[in-house]
Motif scaffolding. Structure first.
Motif, PDB file in Angstrom:
ATOM      1  N   TRP A   1      -6.359   4.078   6.530  1.00 54.37           N
ATOM      2  CA  TRP A   1      -5.394   5.179   6.659  1.00 54.37           C
ATOM      3  C   TRP A   1      -6.042   6.515   6.294  1.00 54.37           C
ATOM      4  O   TRP A   1      -5.824   7.519   6.965  1.00 54.37           O
ATOM      5  CB  TRP A   1      -4.157   4.924   5.797  1.00 54.37           C
ATOM      6  CG  TRP A   1      -3.173   4.004   6.430  1.00 54.37           C
ATOM      7  CD1 TRP A   1      -2.874   2.719   6.053  1.00 54.37           C
ATOM      8  CD2 TRP A   1      -2.359   4.268   7.579  1.00 54.37           C
ATOM      9  NE1 TRP A   1      -1.940   2.188   6.898  1.00 54.37           N
ATOM     10  CE2 TRP A   1      -1.589   3.113   7.837  1.00 54.37           C
ATOM     11  CE3 TRP A   1      -2.204   5.374   8.418  1.00 54.37           C
ATOM     12  CZ2 TRP A   1      -0.681   3.029   8.890  1.00 54.37           C
ATOM     13  CZ3 TRP A   1      -1.305   5.294   9.472  1.00 54.37           C
ATOM     14  CH2 TRP A   1      -0.554   4.136   9.700  1.00 54.37           C
TER      15      TRP A   1
ATOM     16  N   ARG B   1      -6.115   0.950   2.825  1.00 55.57           N
ATOM     17  CA  ARG B   1      -6.050   2.307   2.261  1.00 55.57           C
ATOM     18  C   ARG B   1      -7.164   3.181   2.856  1.00 55.57           C
ATOM     19  O   ARG B   1      -6.931   4.324   3.261  1.00 55.57           O
ATOM     20  CB  ARG B   1      -6.174   2.237   0.734  1.00 55.57           C
ATOM     21  CG  ARG B   1      -6.166   3.589   0.040  1.00 55.57           C
ATOM     22  CD  ARG B   1      -6.206   3.421  -1.477  1.00 55.57           C
ATOM     23  NE  ARG B   1      -5.093   2.637  -1.987  1.00 55.57           N
ATOM     24  CZ  ARG B   1      -3.856   3.111  -2.184  1.00 55.57           C
ATOM     25  NH1 ARG B   1      -3.598   4.375  -1.931  1.00 55.57           N
ATOM     26  NH2 ARG B   1      -2.901   2.320  -2.647  1.00 55.57           N
ATOM     27  N   GLU B   2      -8.369   2.636   2.921  1.00 54.95           N
ATOM     28  CA  GLU B   2      -9.501   3.375   3.483  1.00 54.95           C
ATOM     29  C   GLU B   2      -9.276   3.662   4.972  1.00 54.95           C
ATOM     30  O   GLU B   2      -9.610   4.735   5.468  1.00 54.95           O
ATOM     31  CB  GLU B   2     -10.798   2.587   3.272  1.00 54.95           C
ATOM     32  CG  GLU B   2     -12.037   3.288   3.806  1.00 54.95           C
ATOM     33  CD  GLU B   2     -12.245   4.682   3.229  1.00 54.95           C
ATOM     34  OE1 GLU B   2     -12.648   5.579   3.997  1.00 54.95           O
ATOM     35  OE2 GLU B   2     -12.004   4.879   2.024  1.00 54.95           O
TER      36      GLU B   2
ATOM     37  N   VAL C   1       0.502   5.435   0.170  1.00 50.76           N
ATOM     38  CA  VAL C   1      -0.404   6.565   0.342  1.00 50.76           C
ATOM     39  C   VAL C   1       0.447   7.829   0.432  1.00 50.76           C
ATOM     40  O   VAL C   1       1.386   7.891   1.227  1.00 50.76           O
ATOM     41  CB  VAL C   1      -1.244   6.427   1.636  1.00 50.76           C
ATOM     42  CG1 VAL C   1      -2.104   7.665   1.853  1.00 50.76           C
ATOM     43  CG2 VAL C   1      -2.096   5.177   1.600  1.00 50.76           C
TER      44      VAL C   1
ATOM     45  N   GLU D   1      -5.795  -4.788   0.597  1.00 53.03           N
ATOM     46  CA  GLU D   1      -5.172  -3.467   0.416  1.00 53.03           C
ATOM     47  C   GLU D   1      -6.184  -2.314   0.372  1.00 53.03           C
ATOM     48  O   GLU D   1      -5.972  -1.290   1.028  1.00 53.03           O
ATOM     49  CB  GLU D   1      -4.269  -3.495  -0.834  1.00 53.03           C
ATOM     50  CG  GLU D   1      -3.433  -2.253  -1.019  1.00 53.03           C
ATOM     51  CD  GLU D   1      -4.105  -1.169  -1.850  1.00 53.03           C
ATOM     52  OE1 GLU D   1      -3.566  -0.069  -1.911  1.00 53.03           O
ATOM     53  OE2 GLU D   1      -5.185  -1.420  -2.434  1.00 53.03           O
TER      54      GLU D   1
ATOM     55  N   LEU E   1       0.865  -1.174   0.000  1.00 54.67           N
ATOM     56  CA  LEU E   1       0.000   0.000   0.000  1.00 54.67           C
ATOM     57  C   LEU E   1       0.904   1.228   0.000  1.00 54.67           C
ATOM     58  O   LEU E   1       1.848   1.292   0.794  1.00 54.67           O
ATOM     59  CB  LEU E   1      -0.857  -0.026   1.274  1.00 54.67           C
ATOM     60  CG  LEU E   1      -1.566   1.268   1.669  1.00 54.67           C
ATOM     61  CD1 LEU E   1      -2.677   1.570   0.688  1.00 54.67           C
ATOM     62  CD2 LEU E   1      -2.130   1.132   3.072  1.00 54.67           C
TER      63      LEU E   1
END
Length: 149
Positions: free
Chosen positions: A137, A134-135, A9, A130, A7
């Protein structure tokens, strides 16, 4: 054969790099923002020693069901104050892979106007997991935006 992915970001915070870094290593601040909306980190669960070989330990708890808890016990492998945090956690207990390790790398970069560009790399993740990470974070970082404001 299973494939995994990392991941990545990237996020701009409207705060100087030193303040964003501090939010990751100061126990009071981490407890105030970490975890997606609907989860919290009890301050008494947080213990951070931000140095190579040091640790970051805390427990993320579901607000709706406090029995649903995720303990984090990571060891720092690289620390450059206000610039870089790298850690890893043995996740064998929650993975089908013996000796599985989750790695987290957080880079802090200066941006114009006193802002900070944070680049977070975490993995390995199964491709179907993943998007949830992501959501999570993104939701956590919304809370961090509020703390830094």
């Amino acid at each position: 054969m299973s494939t995994t992915t990392d991941l990545v970001v990237t996020r701009i915070f409207d705060a100087p790099r030193e303040l964003v870094y501090r939010a990751f290593v100061d126990p009071d601040q981490l407890a105030a923002w970490f975890g997606p909306v609907g989860f919290s980190v009890p301050r008494d669960s947080v213990d951070i020693e931000a140095k190579v070989g040091g640790h970051q330990r805390f427990t993320m708890v579901s607000d709706a069901d406090p029995a649903q808890a995720s303990p984090i016990d990571a060891t720092f492998t690289e620390v450059v104050e206000n610039e870089l945090l790298v850690g890893e956690q043995d996740i064998s207990a929650v993975s089908s892979v013996e000796g599985a390790v989750m790695r987290l790398r957080v880079e802090f970069h200066d941006e114009p106007g006193g802002k900070t560009r944070l680049v977070l790399t975490q993995g390995p993740y199964a491709p179907e997991i993943e998007p949830m990470a992501r959501e999570g974070w993104a939701s956590s970082f919304t809370k961090l935006d509020t703390l830094l404001a």
